[in-house]
Design an enzyme around this catalytic site. Structure first.
Site, PDB file in Angstrom:
ATOM      1  N   ARG A 101       0.841  -1.191   0.000  1.00  0.00           N
ATOM      2  CA  ARG A 101       0.000   0.000   0.000  1.00  0.00           C
ATOM      3  C   ARG A 101       0.880   1.246   0.000  1.00  0.00           C
ATOM      4  O   ARG A 101       2.041   1.205   0.429  1.00  0.00           O
ATOM      5  CB  ARG A 101      -0.916   0.039   1.224  1.00  0.00           C
ATOM      6  CG  ARG A 101      -0.205   0.242   2.552  1.00  0.00           C
ATOM      7  CD  ARG A 101      -1.172   0.746   3.614  1.00  0.00           C
ATOM      8  NE  ARG A 101      -0.608   0.828   4.962  1.00  0.00           N
ATOM      9  CZ  ARG A 101       0.089   1.858   5.432  1.00  0.00           C
ATOM     10  NH1 ARG A 101       0.400   2.877   4.636  1.00  0.00           N
ATOM     11  NH2 ARG A 101       0.510   1.861   6.686  1.00  0.00           N
ATOM     12  N   ASN A 103       2.189   4.762   1.346  1.00  0.00           N
ATOM     13  CA  ASN A 103       2.350   5.425   2.630  1.00  0.00           C
ATOM     14  C   ASN A 103       2.531   6.915   2.340  1.00  0.00           C
ATOM     15  O   ASN A 103       1.811   7.478   1.527  1.00  0.00           O
ATOM     16  CB  ASN A 103       3.505   4.802   3.425  1.00  0.00           C
ATOM     17  CG  ASN A 103       3.387   5.057   4.917  1.00  0.00           C
ATOM     18  OD1 ASN A 103       2.302   4.993   5.482  1.00  0.00           O
ATOM     19  ND2 ASN A 103       4.491   5.356   5.566  1.00  0.00           N
ATOM     20  N   ASN A 154       8.575   6.704   4.059  1.00  0.00           N
ATOM     21  CA  ASN A 154       7.941   7.649   4.967  1.00  0.00           C
ATOM     22  C   ASN A 154       8.292   9.091   4.646  1.00  0.00           C
ATOM     23  O   ASN A 154       8.223   9.508   3.508  1.00  0.00           O
ATOM     24  CB  ASN A 154       8.246   7.252   6.420  1.00  0.00           C
ATOM     25  CG  ASN A 154       6.968   7.120   7.226  1.00  0.00           C
ATOM     26  OD1 ASN A 154       6.036   7.899   7.060  1.00  0.00           O
ATOM     27  ND2 ASN A 154       6.919   6.137   8.092  1.00  0.00           N
ATOM     28  N   ASP A 204       9.332   8.968  11.295  1.00  0.00           N
ATOM     29  CA  ASP A 204       8.085   8.809  10.541  1.00  0.00           C
ATOM     30  C   ASP A 204       7.945   9.979   9.556  1.00  0.00           C
ATOM     31  O   ASP A 204       8.812  10.174   8.721  1.00  0.00           O
ATOM     32  CB  ASP A 204       6.928   8.692  11.540  1.00  0.00           C
ATOM     33  CG  ASP A 204       5.686   8.023  10.964  1.00  0.00           C
ATOM     34  OD1 ASP A 204       5.435   8.177   9.759  1.00  0.00           O
ATOM     35  OD2 ASP A 204       4.961   7.357  11.717  1.00  0.00           O
TER      36      ASP A 204
END
Length: 299
Positions: A101, A103, A154, A204
């Protein structure tokens, strides 16, 4: 130094709140709930949230110059018409990896959308490694794959002169830089600019400020760290009342407010009791710096 204040501004909780983007035109904050499969728009003036549901997990949503948004959802780039709530496929990627998927993603200063993929998680940060890649969606809607072998694609942003691309593959625990060709969108000369310390958590989402320094949200670290990518020094740590801080962006009228998203997915009842604001969105003020305006997808 002005005093730093951390305030919970969006109390509606997200399983994985992510990808905040300040929309200057409407003075709204756009963000997603990845596993909740929702795109949200929050208006600070009215405190109203508009929400739209997606068909699959949505990693990022960015404004589009021609109106609406472009999203990385499941394994496709898609266009969103906010008024009609319609989602239209632009193109599919990772055709050989149905368990992947999208991100995090962001628009570069030339109007391209750069976004990466990862394997679907068994539980937070536990997944099949090296399944992700980094892609660009160009303004002619063609797609370029930059590299693969990514664990969790990220945070990303560009230097103020547009010559450097900053990037995080979370499970390397580093912030990296590449030389960036703004004319072609090409990447080269990969290098590390910061390695996180053990207590800082997992890097992140991130954003850049008007001084050319980076703000990195640290998942499981309950903080945002301010780093100088030129020296590799950590300049500041802002602690938040939740552990799973996921991403950040500057916003507000003069871009001096730092908005920080968070997650509650994977927390048990005792964690949630200790962190009642997990999954909320926070506003940090008094940082003494500000951000720069958001780029919109130009295709």
């Amino acid at each position: 130094m002005s005093s730093i204040k951390v305030e919970c501004v969006i109390k509606e909780k997200n399983a994985i709140g992510e990808g905040p983007v300040w929309e200057e035109k409407d003075e709204t904050l756009l963000y997603v709930d990845i596993s909740g499969q929702k795109i949200h728009r929050w208006n600070p003036a009215t405190n109203q949230i508009q929400t739209m549901t997606t068909e699959k997990p949505v990693g990022c949503a960015v404004p589009r110059r021609s109106g609406g948004y472009v999203i990385g959802e499941g394994t496709r780039f898609a266009a969103v018409d906010w008024g009609s709530q319609a989602i239209t496929t632009i193109t599919h990627i990772d055709a050989d990896k149905p368990n992947n998927r999208f991100n995090d993603g962001k628009v570069d200063p030339a109007g391209r959308l750069i976004a990466g993929t990862m394997a679907l998680e068994e539980r937070p940060a536990v997944l099949e490694p090296k399944q992700g890649s980094l892609f660009s969606l160009h303004t002619d809607l063609s797609v370029v794959k930059h590299f693969s072998q990514v664990d969790i694609s990220n945070g990303l942003d560009w230097s103020l002169d547009h010559r450097t691309f900053y990037y995080i593959d979370s499970l390397t625990y580093t912030v990296e830089a590449f030389d960036y060709d703004i004319n072609t969108g090409g990447l080269s000369n990969r290098r590390m600019v910061y390695r996180l310390e053990k207590d800082e958590g997992i890097p992140d989402g991130m954003c850049i400020d008007s001084d050319g320094r980076l703000w990195v949200a640290c998942y499981n670290g309950g903080r945002v760290i301010h780093i100088d990518p030129h020296t590799g020094a950590r300049l500041q740590t802002v602690k938040l009342p939740v552990q799973k801080t996921t991403s950040c962006c500057f916003g507000g009228r003069n871009y001096s407010d730092l908005y920080v998203t968070s997650a509650y997915l994977g927390m048990d009842e005792s964690d949630l009791a200790k962190q009642p604001q997990a999954g909320c969105v926070f506003k940090v003020t008094g940082l003494g710096t500000k951000g720069i305006p958001t780029n919109s997808f130009a295709g």
